[in-house]
Design a protein around this motif. Sequence first.
Motif, PDB file in Angstrom:
ATOM      1  N   LYS A 135      56.558  13.360 -13.225  1.00 57.72           N
ATOM      2  CA  LYS A 135      57.107  12.203 -13.517  1.00 57.72           C
ATOM      3  C   LYS A 135      56.485  10.894 -12.865  1.00 57.72           C
ATOM      4  CE  LYS A 135      61.635  14.067 -14.212  1.00 57.72           C
ATOM      5  NZ  LYS A 135      61.646  13.963 -15.561  1.00 57.72           N
ATOM      6  N   ARG A 136      55.785  11.099 -11.528  1.00 62.62           N
ATOM      7  CA  ARG A 136      55.210  10.313 -11.067  1.00 62.62           C
ATOM      8  C   ARG A 136      53.865   9.920 -11.974  1.00 62.62           C
ATOM      9  NH1 ARG A 136      54.748  11.727  -5.083  1.00 62.62           N
ATOM     10  NH2 ARG A 136      56.543  10.986  -4.835  1.00 62.62           N
ATOM     11  N   VAL A 176      57.524  18.999 -11.056  1.00 62.16           N
ATOM     12  CA  VAL A 176      58.491  17.910 -11.753  1.00 62.16           C
ATOM     13  C   VAL A 176      57.996  16.448 -11.279  1.00 62.16           C
ATOM     14  CG1 VAL A 176      60.530  17.284 -12.639  1.00 62.16           C
ATOM     15  CG2 VAL A 176      60.147  19.687 -12.647  1.00 62.16           C
ATOM     16  N   VAL A 177      58.405  16.504  -9.856  1.00 63.89           N
ATOM     17  CA  VAL A 177      58.423  14.959  -9.257  1.00 63.89           C
ATOM     18  C   VAL A 177      56.869  14.328  -9.824  1.00 63.89           C
ATOM     19  CG1 VAL A 177      57.965  13.945  -7.249  1.00 63.89           C
ATOM     20  CG2 VAL A 177      60.007  15.458  -7.728  1.00 63.89           C
ATOM     21  N   GLU A 230      60.322  21.950  -8.492  1.00 67.07           N
ATOM     22  CA  GLU A 230      60.839  20.420  -8.458  1.00 67.07           C
ATOM     23  C   GLU A 230      59.546  19.546  -7.995  1.00 67.07           C
ATOM     24  OE1 GLU A 230      63.504  19.184  -9.271  1.00 67.07           O
ATOM     25  OE2 GLU A 230      64.485  21.165  -9.786  1.00 67.07           O
ATOM     26  N   ARG A 231      58.888  20.183  -7.103  1.00 68.39           N
ATOM     27  CA  ARG A 231      57.467  19.169  -6.580  1.00 68.39           C
ATOM     28  C   ARG A 231      56.611  18.868  -7.685  1.00 68.39           C
ATOM     29  NH1 ARG A 231      53.860  21.382  -1.954  1.00 68.39           N
ATOM     30  NH2 ARG A 231      53.227  22.793  -3.675  1.00 68.39           N
TER      31      ARG A 231
END
Lengths: 214, 214
Positions: free
Chosen positions: A58-59, A54-55, A51-52
């Motif tokens: 996206k960032r 992915v974040v 998830e990190r």
Amino acid sequence: MEAVNLLPGYARPAHGWAAIGKDLSTRRVLAVGGAVAGAAAIALGGLFVHERSVVNEKRDSLSTVQAQLTAAEAQAAPLRAVQAAKATKLSAIRTISEGRVPWENVLRDLARVLPSKIQVQAVQATLPTPIAPATGSVPASVGAISGAPTGFTITGSASSHNRVALVLDRLSVLPWLSNVMLQSSTRGTGGTSGSSGADTFTISATFNSLGVTK
Amino acid sequence: MNTSINAIERLSGRVAFVVAAAAVLLVVFVGWFVLVAPKRAKAAELDTKATETQLQLIGTRRFLHSSAGPKSARDLKKLTRAVPTNPRMAEILRQLTQASGAAGVRIDGVTPAAMVSTTGGQAIPMTVVAEGHYFRLQKFVHLLRAAAVVSPDSTHVSGRLLAIDSIQLSSAASTSAGTGTNGLITATLAVDAFVSTPGAAVQTGAGSTSTTSP
């Protein structure tokens, strides 16, 4: 010494859920529990790492799009400024343009309604609310009497008082004039060029610019 | 160490099962709500933000590639011609001369006054004295108005925006020398020209008169 239940299996109470773990070894239960908790922790850790990432992805993509937007907005800013300036100017010009009186229509209407056998010497028409308030460059109306309607004055000579009456009737028909009033109608004494014996008249009225056909 | 081992050994299998299950659940809950869920929420938030930014970017790019920007620039240029940012008295004089020539009247005088504040900027009040036949003067006032007409439906600009506040007609014979007028009329018009930026000075001195003849 361990207690022994002498009752047969079917007669023993709390059989089922209550019996879970009763016969299990404590060490084994705790070992299995620890292993499951560890596996769960590892799975959650993996999920967290995923998830990190992915974040972060996206960032990064957001900052790329934001940078593109900033560049595009910088390009668009002058055009938007022009658009805003145009809108402001258009609004101001439209207000003035729509507030103007088509004076050619005023002159056309006047020429249509004035009867024959009269001679106009002067006509004055002024907007009730001038666009430039301090203008006031046109001389004061001819023969204006205090308390008389303002905005429109016509001075001329006619062959008779009946003709002057006809002028009053005709002017009353005009949609941009109201309160048409005779200020004076004087029998001519002769002597002045081209108007010997004619009645000199002054008529005033209230000029209503909204009545002029656009 | 020994006391804790003894304590473990004193636990029944059932209690150990409950403890292990609680520990597993605790690990799962804490891991999910403390580590994974916030990252997922952040990812969703970034996703929404990226979508919004992307839409903004598409809108801005569409605006940049559309004809709206250049059209606004063209329109603004046209409107600036009608209402410039400085008085440009020479332009007004040329326009008056051109209109008088087209209408067949003679301009006897143009007298600008000091600028006054008005809708969206400033106005230059002027007294324009023209001489001609009635219907030629009618055409003259029409030409002055038609140089810039802005309505909700259309925008036509071929010169300065001029507004007439008042009009005074007098037969040429009654004004000055009165020699051989042949139905000539002297029209004294209170005309306003407009400037969009305040603070600019009229190029010709207030009160000065410019006399032109065709």
